[in-house]
Design an enzyme around this catalytic site. Structure first.
Site, mmCIF file in Angstrom:
data_model
loop_
_atom_site.group_PDB
_atom_site.id
_atom_site.type_symbol
_atom_site.label_atom_id
_atom_site.label_comp_id
_atom_site.label_asym_id
_atom_site.label_seq_id
_atom_site.Cartn_x
_atom_site.Cartn_y
_atom_site.Cartn_z
ATOM 1 N N ARG A 1 71.941 40.823 85.254
ATOM 2 C CA ARG A 1 73.056 41.548 84.634
ATOM 3 C C ARG A 1 74.108 40.510 84.249
ATOM 4 O O ARG A 1 73.987 39.328 84.562
ATOM 5 C CB ARG A 1 73.610 42.674 85.536
ATOM 6 C CG ARG A 1 73.565 42.490 87.016
ATOM 7 C CD ARG A 1 74.394 41.374 87.527
ATOM 8 N NE ARG A 1 75.773 41.439 87.105
ATOM 9 C CZ ARG A 1 76.619 40.419 87.092
ATOM 10 N NH1 ARG A 1 76.220 39.205 87.482
ATOM 11 N NH2 ARG A 1 77.859 40.540 86.687
ATOM 12 N N GLY A 2 75.166 40.993 83.573
ATOM 13 C CA GLY A 2 76.163 40.058 83.029
ATOM 14 C C GLY A 2 75.794 39.800 81.574
ATOM 15 O O GLY A 2 74.617 39.541 81.264
ATOM 16 N N ARG B 1 70.596 48.502 77.801
ATOM 17 C CA ARG B 1 72.020 48.619 78.163
ATOM 18 C C ARG B 1 72.849 48.554 76.866
ATOM 19 O O ARG B 1 72.631 47.659 76.053
ATOM 20 C CB ARG B 1 72.444 47.500 79.122
ATOM 21 C CG ARG B 1 71.742 47.578 80.476
ATOM 22 C CD ARG B 1 72.455 46.735 81.514
ATOM 23 N NE ARG B 1 73.658 47.371 82.025
ATOM 24 C CZ ARG B 1 74.540 46.752 82.827
ATOM 25 N NH1 ARG B 1 74.353 45.503 83.180
ATOM 26 N NH2 ARG B 1 75.610 47.404 83.266
ATOM 27 N N GLN C 1 79.608 44.021 92.443
ATOM 28 C CA GLN C 1 79.270 42.694 91.915
ATOM 29 C C GLN C 1 80.228 41.630 92.462
ATOM 30 O O GLN C 1 79.873 40.468 92.566
ATOM 31 C CB GLN C 1 79.339 42.687 90.381
ATOM 32 C CG GLN C 1 78.239 43.460 89.691
ATOM 33 C CD GLN C 1 78.647 44.882 89.386
ATOM 34 O OE1 GLN C 1 79.473 45.467 90.083
ATOM 35 N NE2 GLN C 1 78.052 45.464 88.366
ATOM 36 N N ASP D 1 82.182 41.844 78.242
ATOM 37 C CA ASP D 1 80.885 42.285 77.710
ATOM 38 C C ASP D 1 80.908 42.406 76.203
ATOM 39 O O ASP D 1 79.885 42.276 75.539
ATOM 40 C CB ASP D 1 80.493 43.621 78.337
ATOM 41 C CG ASP D 1 80.121 43.411 79.789
ATOM 42 O OD1 ASP D 1 81.030 43.399 80.636
ATOM 43 O OD2 ASP D 1 78.928 43.178 80.051
HETATM 44 O O1 MRU Z 1 77.245 45.810 84.872
HETATM 45 P P1 MRU Z 1 77.261 44.309 84.852
HETATM 46 O O2 MRU Z 1 77.174 43.706 86.215
HETATM 47 O O3 MRU Z 1 76.265 43.732 83.886
HETATM 48 O O4 MRU Z 1 78.707 43.949 84.284
HETATM 49 C C1 MRU Z 1 79.059 42.594 84.141
HETATM 50 C C2 MRU Z 1 80.444 42.397 83.698
HETATM 51 O O5 MRU Z 1 81.173 43.319 83.408
HETATM 52 C C3 MRU Z 1 80.878 40.971 83.508
HETATM 53 O O6 MRU Z 1 82.239 40.829 83.803
HETATM 54 C C4 MRU Z 1 80.638 40.575 82.041
HETATM 55 O O7 MRU Z 1 79.319 40.807 81.685
HETATM 56 C C5 MRU Z 1 80.977 39.166 81.782
HETATM 57 S S1 MRU Z 1 79.727 38.123 82.356
HETATM 58 C C6 MRU Z 1 80.017 36.522 82.005
#
Ligand code: MRU
Length: 352
Positions: free
Chosen positions: A54-55, A97, A202, A243
């Site tokens: 994720r991220g 996603r 997270q 994101d």
């Molecule tokens: O749901 P996730 O864990 O994928 O969300 C991740 C985030 O919101 C992060 O802050 C974002 O992707 C930036 S990652 C460098």
């Protein structure tokens, strides 16, 4: 294929090895650091959906690696047949996603390069080498972003961050945590406050784990203690990831970011966003960005433990939008954009 991707010294979230994709299984952290191995693009799609990876930048590169597996899996004997198989895989990966723009960006990068191939062999070669290059570039981009951001932080700053925008959200090094890493590498002493980031933590599972892994002084707070920490002078600056950032400077990031930014404004604390240009979407309007809604069980329990009554209604958005007036600067690999963002972001793209 002959060579594998480069391993960086910090945690490496995703890599290509012996025609397979290796990932840290982030659902197992912080208790177990385990790696999973995939040879099928459907497994990658499932890994993105179930948050094994994720991220935003990490899912962008994982999508690209998914397509690299798809070209190896395809039985097509013609260029046209291979491109059809690749497009089918792209759709499946894209549907996993909706909010992070990097996923669509990563898939598009591969599709464009695939179309330039003249034969199936050439397409396979081009796609795999492009996906590996995207992974290696991600680390370089994060390091440049880190350097650009490090000048905004002072010696002895305590920096708050939300969610995980670290090595674990990218290929390695991180965006927001990359800025924190680069600040330390520039000789400054910094402390970090990480929010827990409910519902799926997270912050505590990943950010606290990775910063502790790399020897940072990190303290964990419940999300509800953001106001307390700022009001009591515990926070000098905030840096988070993103994101998707639209051209007006509206930032879409993990749910709760908007609250952190609002609270920072209330207390006169600079609030920075660190993200690569691949996270900036110049096409979509803020109102049209799709916010992923996740299952209620993430809110009605913590892990396997139920913490709410059966049958309760739940609202569980995974992301929120922070408006530009709350943002002190957007740190990218090409420099730092400040308000008015429409102009400054455009300039960063022109510098590309
Ligand atoms: O749901 P996730 O864990 O994928 O969300 C991740 C985030 O919101 C992060 O802050 C974002 O992707 C930036 S990652 C460098």
């Amino acid at each position: 294929m002959d060579s594998d991707t480069i391993i960086d010294s910090t945690l490496r979230t995703v890599e290509w090895k012996n025609d397979k994709v290796i990932m840290i299984d982030q659902t197992k952290l912080p208790n177990d650091l385990v790696f999973v191995e995939y040879d099928n693009f459907n497994q990658i799609a499932n890994a993105i959906k179930t948050l094994v990876v994720r991220g935003a930048p990490a899912i962008g590169v994982s999508g690209a690696f998914g397509l690299a597996l798809a070209v190896l899996q395809s039985k097509a004997t013609s260029k046209e047949g291979l491109l059809i198989d690749l497009e089918d895989a792209r759709k499946i990966l894209f549907a996993t996603r909706p909010t992070a723009v990097n996923l669509g960006w990563g898939l598009e990068q591969i599709m464009s390069v695939a179309k330039t191939g003249d034969s199936t062999d050439q397409i396979i070669e081009l796609v795999i080498s492009k996906a590996k290059k995207m992974a290696d570039d991600d680390i370089d981009i994060n390091k440049s972003m880190g350097k650009n951001g490090s000048v905004l932080f002072e010696n002895d700053d305590t920096i708050m961050t939300h969610c995980n925008a670290g090595a674990l959200a990218t290929v390695a090094y991180g965006t927001a945590l990359g800025v924190i890493r680069a600040t330390r590498e520039s000789g400054k002493n910094v402390k970090v406050i990480a929010t827990e980031t409910r519902p799926i933590q997270q912050g505590s599972r990943l950010t606290a784990f990775e910063l502790k892994h790399d020897g940072f002084d990190v303290s964990l707070i419940p999300d509800t203690a953001v106001g307390y920490s700022m009001a009591n002078g515990l926070v000098d600056k905030v840096v988070v990831g993103a994101d998707r950032i639209v051209k007006t400077g509206h930032v879409f990031n993990k749910i709760g970011t908007y609250q952190v930014a609002t609270m920072a404004k209330q207390h006169g604390i600079p609030f920075y966003v660190a993200a690569p240009l691949s996270t900036i979407d110049l096409e979509t309007k803020a109102d049209d960005v799709v916010i992923e809604m996740r299952k209620g069980s993430e809110v009605t329990g913590i892990g396997e433990k139920k913490t709410a009554p059966d049958g309760i209604g739940v609202i569980n958005p995974a992301f929120d939008m922070t408006p530009p007036e709350l943002i002190s600067g957007i740190i990218t690999e090409k420099g730092v954009a400040v308000a008015p963002f429409e102009e400054s972001l455009k300039k960063l793209f022109q510098a590309n």
